[in-house]
Structure formats: C-alpha cells, structure tokens
Design a protein around this motif. Sequence first.
Motif, PDB file in Angstrom:
ATOM      1  N   ALA A 110       0.816  -1.224   0.000  1.00 56.13           N
ATOM      2  CA  ALA A 110       0.000   0.000   0.000  1.00 56.13           C
ATOM      3  C   ALA A 110       0.846   1.270   0.000  1.00 56.13           C
ATOM      4  O   ALA A 110       0.406   2.322   0.465  1.00 56.13           O
ATOM      5  CB  ALA A 110      -0.965   0.010   1.195  1.00 56.13           C
ATOM      6  N   ALA A 147       3.384   1.878   1.797  1.00 58.73           N
ATOM      7  CA  ALA A 147       3.969   2.169   3.108  1.00 58.73           C
ATOM      8  C   ALA A 147       5.483   2.004   3.102  1.00 58.73           C
ATOM      9  O   ALA A 147       6.210   2.828   3.691  1.00 58.73           O
ATOM     10  CB  ALA A 147       3.350   1.254   4.165  1.00 58.73           C
ATOM     11  N   VAL A 206      -2.198   0.170   7.295  1.00 58.21           N
ATOM     12  CA  VAL A 206      -2.080  -0.914   6.311  1.00 58.21           C
ATOM     13  C   VAL A 206      -2.643  -2.195   6.912  1.00 58.21           C
ATOM     14  O   VAL A 206      -2.214  -2.627   7.982  1.00 58.21           O
ATOM     15  CB  VAL A 206      -0.614  -1.127   5.900  1.00 58.21           C
ATOM     16  CG1 VAL A 206      -0.495  -2.292   4.916  1.00 58.21           C
ATOM     17  CG2 VAL A 206      -0.045   0.143   5.276  1.00 58.21           C
ATOM     18  N   GLY A 218      -0.517   3.453   5.094  1.00 58.43           N
ATOM     19  CA  GLY A 218      -0.355   3.406   3.648  1.00 58.43           C
ATOM     20  C   GLY A 218      -1.576   4.000   2.977  1.00 58.43           C
ATOM     21  O   GLY A 218      -2.354   4.743   3.591  1.00 58.43           O
TER      22      GLY A 218
END
Length: 529
Positions: free
Chosen positions: A416, A418, A492, A482
């Motif tokens: 995501a 992150a 996330v 994220g």
Amino acid sequence: MSEGQGAPPVVIVRPETNVTSGTAVQEKLISAAQAFADILKPTLGPRGLDKMLYKTDGTTAVTNDGAKIVAELMVRHPAAKAFVSLAESQENACGDGVTRTLLVAGELLVEADRLIRMGLHPLTIVDGYLAAMKVVEESIHEFSKSIDDIEGEPILSVAKTALRGKSADQDLDRFAQIIFQATRQITRETSEGLRSEAEDVSMFLLGRKGIKDSHLLHGIQVRRRVLLDRLEGERHNLRVAVIHGDLKPREMHRDVEIEVENPEQLSDFITEENERKVALVENLLRLDVSAIFVSGEIDRDILHHLVDEGVFVADGFDDSELRNLCGVTQANLSSSVHHLISDDIGYAESIHCERRSASDRVEDEIVVIGGERAEIVTIAVGGTEGVAAEEVVRGLHDALRSTTLATRTNSLLPGAGATHIRLAMMVRAAAEQRSDRAKLAMNAFSRALDIVPATLVENAGGDSLDAILALRTSSLEEQVFGIGMDGNVAPVPSDVLHPTDTILNGIIGATETACSLLRIDQVISARGD
C-alpha cells in the motif's frame, strides 16, 4: 590566407548520421522514459485499469500486468529499450513488481531532469542516487519481518496482495487459497536447501464451466489422445512407470536381409517377433506395473496385451510433462523400457481418463493424482478459453512467483505504498548528513520513491499531494500507514504484504537503469532520427 584555411571539414560519418550532444541528450532520454512510464501508470494498484493491446497479427489482449504490456510494445527509442530490459530483469528475478519498478525509474529520471536544469552535473546526480540506493539496501531490512513474526497466514496474505487488481480478483478468496495451498504443497527441503518454485505448479484451462469452478489438483491434468475405449474411467492405487522413449521391442541397428524359403520359416519369424513382445509385457507385469506413460510410440500388439492385463497406457508426453509425472508419482524417469527396474516405479493415488468429442485439437483428458506426496500440482482454471482466461492464468502465475519467493527468502514488507514512503524518509534523513551537491540528488531520490503511493492515490481518484503529506506525517508513528482502497491514508491491513526482494530488487534495478541513462552524453544515430 594561412595554410589550410578554407579546407573542407573532415567527415568521419555518413551525411545522414545525426549526432546529439550536451543536455539535449539527457532531455530526450528522460522524455522518452517518462512517456514509457506514463503508459503503465494507470495500471498500478488494486484500482488500476486495464490496457487493451491490439497486436500486429490481429489478436488482442486485455491486461494490467506491466510485464505483459512491456513485452507487447514494439519500442524503438533506446531509453524505452532500456526500460524493456529493466522490466524483463524484474520479471525474471521476482515475477512481480514490474509496474512499480518502471514508475520509480521514470520518476528518478524526471527528478534528474530538474537537477540538470538547475546546473548539476549528471555524474553528481549519479553519485547521489547510488548513495541513496545504499541507504535503501541498509535500511529496508530494519522494518521487514520474517514469516514466523507475522500473525495468521502471511503467505496467504502475499497471494491476496499479488492478486488484487488482477482478473482473478473477481474471486479473490478462492484463488488466494488455491495459491496458498499450492505453495505449501510444493515447498520441501532438499539436499540443496528449501525448494519452493512456481515452475512446480502447472496451469490447465478447463475450457468449460466458470471461474468459480477452478480448483487445485495434487497431480497433473493433460489433454492426450486416449488410445483405447477400454482405458476410459478411473483407477486407484497404481504403480507407475515413466519412460522417455518408445514402448516396443528392441530394434535392429544393422541392415539385414532375411530369405524365407517356405511358409513355415515366415511363421517362425512372426512367432519369434511375437514372443519378444510377450517377453516385454511379462517383464513389465513382473515389476507389478499398473500404469505406463511414454514419450514415444507404443506397439499396437503390446498395447493390447497390457490393456488386457489391466495396465493403463498413454503415449506422446513431452519432456516437461514427463518431469511433472515423475514429480507427482516419485517415479524415476527411465531412458528405455528395457532398462526399467523396480526402484524406478512410482505411485499414483488415482488416474482418471475421459474421452471427449474431437475438435481441431485433442480433447481427451487424463488426470494423474499423486496424493499428499505429490511434488507437482496443477491449478485447473474454469471458464471458456480466451483473453479473459489467459489473464487469470497470468495473474495466478505472478501470485505464485510472489508466494514462492516469500517462502524462500522468509522476508516480508507491508504494501500500500507504506514501504516506499518509509524508505523515502530514511533517504531524506541520510541526505541531511551530507553537505555536498549529492545531497540534492538524494533528496530527489526520496521524492521519486513517493511516486508509488502517489500513483495509488491518483488511480483511486484522490489528491496525491495531500495524501503524500499526510502519509509522511503518519509514518512518524509506530503503526504502519499506507494508501487505502479509497485513496485515503489509513493503517495498512495485515494481509497486504510483499516479498522484501520484490521491492528491493525493483528499486535497485530502477536506480541502475536511471544512472546508466544519465551517464550518456552523446547519441549517434546512423538512421538520422
């Protein structure tokens, strides 16, 4: 007039050759790379869209897989060809992450273009990029986790992450579970260490039913002509022989002529030939063989003898299918039926054979199930064959590459966007320790990493600037943040995971490609373009 004045210039290349030098070279290369990356940008993430590819042979393909799109593009520009090589390298190494890798490479060149316009030397930018890449290599393992440190089934989470946004996403839980079970089945300890390879999973398109009828077989399923009607049906608990060759008596390797003076001699000759065939069948029966698979041809008399004794026989298997059969049954591949020994015999839990109506290809199907000991498995994908089914298979294969890589390396990172935003912060912090111009390049490198979460936001319909600023602030906390499915910054989920090597190899490959293009100061085109 001095000596030599007015003499014609020395020409060392053809008149149509075009030579481009100076900053114009970098500008052209960067523009081409940016255009290439922009093609892939809308396909990234679970909210990415598909591309329809219309090929030169008139066929079409619909996909959002970066590797597939790049492979189908007929590129001419040298910078674009460098991106094609980068895509191939990432696909061969990890099987996933091609789109992310090309986006980062394109953004690195865009950031470099800004610095070149500011007056930085290209090699200074290269130095900064390489320094930043070293920070990434040293920092990425600080927040990666092993499989044992993650609750639940992390390999199942990797499968779900790889399948999101693909055609197989329409039945995510089913396909993710199939990938997870397949990975677990083929993973085993060998004398060379842990083996978990996607090549041990075969794909079979059923060509009927629907996607929801897809399933996992602990064996293989192939389309092969069924030699006799009597072979149709299902058999259980079989001893299996796998032979790379023909199933027939030894052939003479010398040219000979036999003179037959009377019918009795001809009859004796035929009888002797039949006795050789019977001896071959009896030898197989002594080995208690109940199923035989060969790559070559089968003598018709031997075929009928064996079927009369209840032995299943099939021919025409290629090398990869023979290898898979050995993996399913634990049989040893024999080079000849005459060299077959008891230790070469394997075991099959069942063999199912079904004859189907003929078409322009063989439609008969043979299924060999090896049971829990099978080292080769098959994913039978339901639905009619065509563009949609091919895309499902491609997505499943990419997911398998990710799960097997994660199993081998035992290292995972959150997805995501992150990981990229946290690496960007690490690089930015390291840049603050520098006082030279390379500091500017390191900061540019950190901004280039932001392209991954920014694109995820844009493809979800959000505002990338606000999201990146919020994500940078959120990343200072212990909890991992994220980009969510709606394009907003959010924690996330625990089931969004990537293999560490997929992200790391992608960043390294993108950096090396960008640096190699920045080192070019002159382009010489013999074509004049």
